[in-house]
Design a protein around this motif. Sequence first.
Motif, PDB file in Angstrom:
ATOM      1  N   PHE A 180      46.825  58.817  -6.284  1.00 12.27           N
ATOM      2  CA  PHE A 180      47.586  57.604  -6.011  1.00 12.27           C
ATOM      3  C   PHE A 180      47.422  57.122  -4.570  1.00 12.27           C
ATOM      4  N   SER A 181      46.993  57.996  -3.675  1.00 10.23           N
ATOM      5  CA  SER A 181      46.898  57.654  -2.264  1.00 10.23           C
ATOM      6  C   SER A 181      45.654  56.830  -1.954  1.00 10.23           C
ATOM      7  N   ASN A 182      45.733  56.026  -0.901  1.00  4.89           N
ATOM      8  CA  ASN A 182      44.575  55.252  -0.446  1.00  4.89           C
ATOM      9  C   ASN A 182      43.566  56.134   0.282  1.00  4.89           C
ATOM     10  N   GLY A 183      44.067  57.169   0.925  1.00  5.24           N
ATOM     11  CA  GLY A 183      43.185  58.101   1.615  1.00  5.24           C
ATOM     12  C   GLY A 183      42.650  57.600   2.939  1.00  5.24           C
ATOM     13  N   LYS A 184      43.204  56.495   3.443  1.00  3.55           N
ATOM     14  CA  LYS A 184      42.745  55.947   4.717  1.00  3.55           C
ATOM     15  C   LYS A 184      43.928  55.737   5.654  1.00  3.55           C
ATOM     16  N   GLY A 185      43.746  56.117   6.883  1.00  5.56           N
ATOM     17  CA  GLY A 185      44.770  55.900   7.889  1.00  5.56           C
ATOM     18  C   GLY A 185      44.580  54.578   8.594  1.00  5.56           C
ATOM     19  N   PRO A 186      45.483  54.222   9.470  1.00  2.00           N
ATOM     20  CA  PRO A 186      45.353  52.963  10.214  1.00  2.00           C
ATOM     21  C   PRO A 186      44.254  53.038  11.260  1.00  2.00           C
ATOM     22  N   GLY A 187      43.673  51.905  11.591  1.00  2.00           N
ATOM     23  CA  GLY A 187      42.675  51.845  12.653  1.00  2.00           C
ATOM     24  C   GLY A 187      43.333  52.032  14.009  1.00  2.00           C
TER      25      GLY A 187
END
Length: 416
Positions: free
Chosen positions: A239-246
């Motif tokens: 369910f997670s996007n797997g990406k953090g913020p820039g």
Amino acid sequence: MGFELGHPENLQSSRFIASCLVGGIVIGVSVLGLYFGYPSLGIMNRKKKRPVRVYMDGCFDMMHYGHCNALRQARALGDELVVGVVSDAEIIANKGPPVTPLHERMIMVSAVKWVDEVIPDAPYAITEEFMKKLFTEYNIDYIIHGDDPCLLPDGTDAYALAKKAGRYKQIKRTEGVSSTDIVGRMLLCVRERSVSDTHNRSSLQRQFSHGKSQKFEDGVAGITRVSEFLPTSRRIVQFSNGKGPGPDARIVYIDGAFDLFHAGHVEILRIARGLGDFLLVGIHTDQTVSEHRGAHRPIMNLHERSLSVLACRYVDEVIIGAPWEVSKDMITTFNISLVVHGTIAENKDIEKGTSNPYVIPASMDVYQLLESPLDITTSTIIKRIVSNHEAYQIRNEKKAASEKRYYEGKMHVTGD
């Protein structure tokens, strides 16, 4: 003897040389075009493979993480997912009154991050006419449904035509939850509060933690199971996007219970996401929700609520078990640029209370109150159940019987 251009033999020779030169240039350019992929030379005119489009329909009433997981699995079977949302009239005719009207269900389905297109007022059963429309107008390759049977009032399979056409694919039903189950929890919640305190009973939260069901002396309950959700790390990753913020991202934070995830939640999350580059959502613990909303809350437990929020396309990341108060350390740790809260909430005077959780972000001038687009709360959904509880009770008793048969004959389905 010198080479004379005007001489007939020399003219013929020059034409031959010129042809070779021109031919060489054309061949050379063609080879270069093949290497570099120049579209002007027709190399890219070869027909591009059409994306595989899959279709899944449903009522999506009281939408929960089980619905979202079904849509995730369906999307994995193709390149584009088209979802049909059954009309209110069709639900009433086949199942009983819906808890959430079509426009709210459309908001919910459209917000699921695995959905590419939505068809409103879809029929409950796949008729031959509608199936033809799916194949011709919507370019659908396969029709998807879960491994649980979907029977019409006359007992026939709603997907019989799709199966006969060889255009049907099956996915695994998500264990431990259904709309029937959730409505049952609310009915149980209402009954629990109405039964005398002298009765030997436990709170809804205690039933969740021990996985017990409850019956009352009048036999009204027994129509529901309490949460049987088995959270796994793999499901959370799915369910997670797997990406953090820039590094320079503007991070917006919003928190809440997000119990019985509904259209009001979706719309405030949409607005919050529009204020930055990355939306971080804090989801309060069951204990925190109980302390501020009452012993009968939450209806959905922490992990169930977390998955529902994670499935929303406007959400980038969640904090599972966020603190009630937003601290300076928390703002610094997550590099939060803005903390927001909606005007429509269970406790509308939260900012005036003694335990205002937004004192620190307000003092840091990073707090903003957002105008909520929809006047819907979790209590709104519960009131709908209470006001028409007899109809929902009858509906649940019928559905509970079919679900019981499904679980008794359930076989392992690979995938998901």
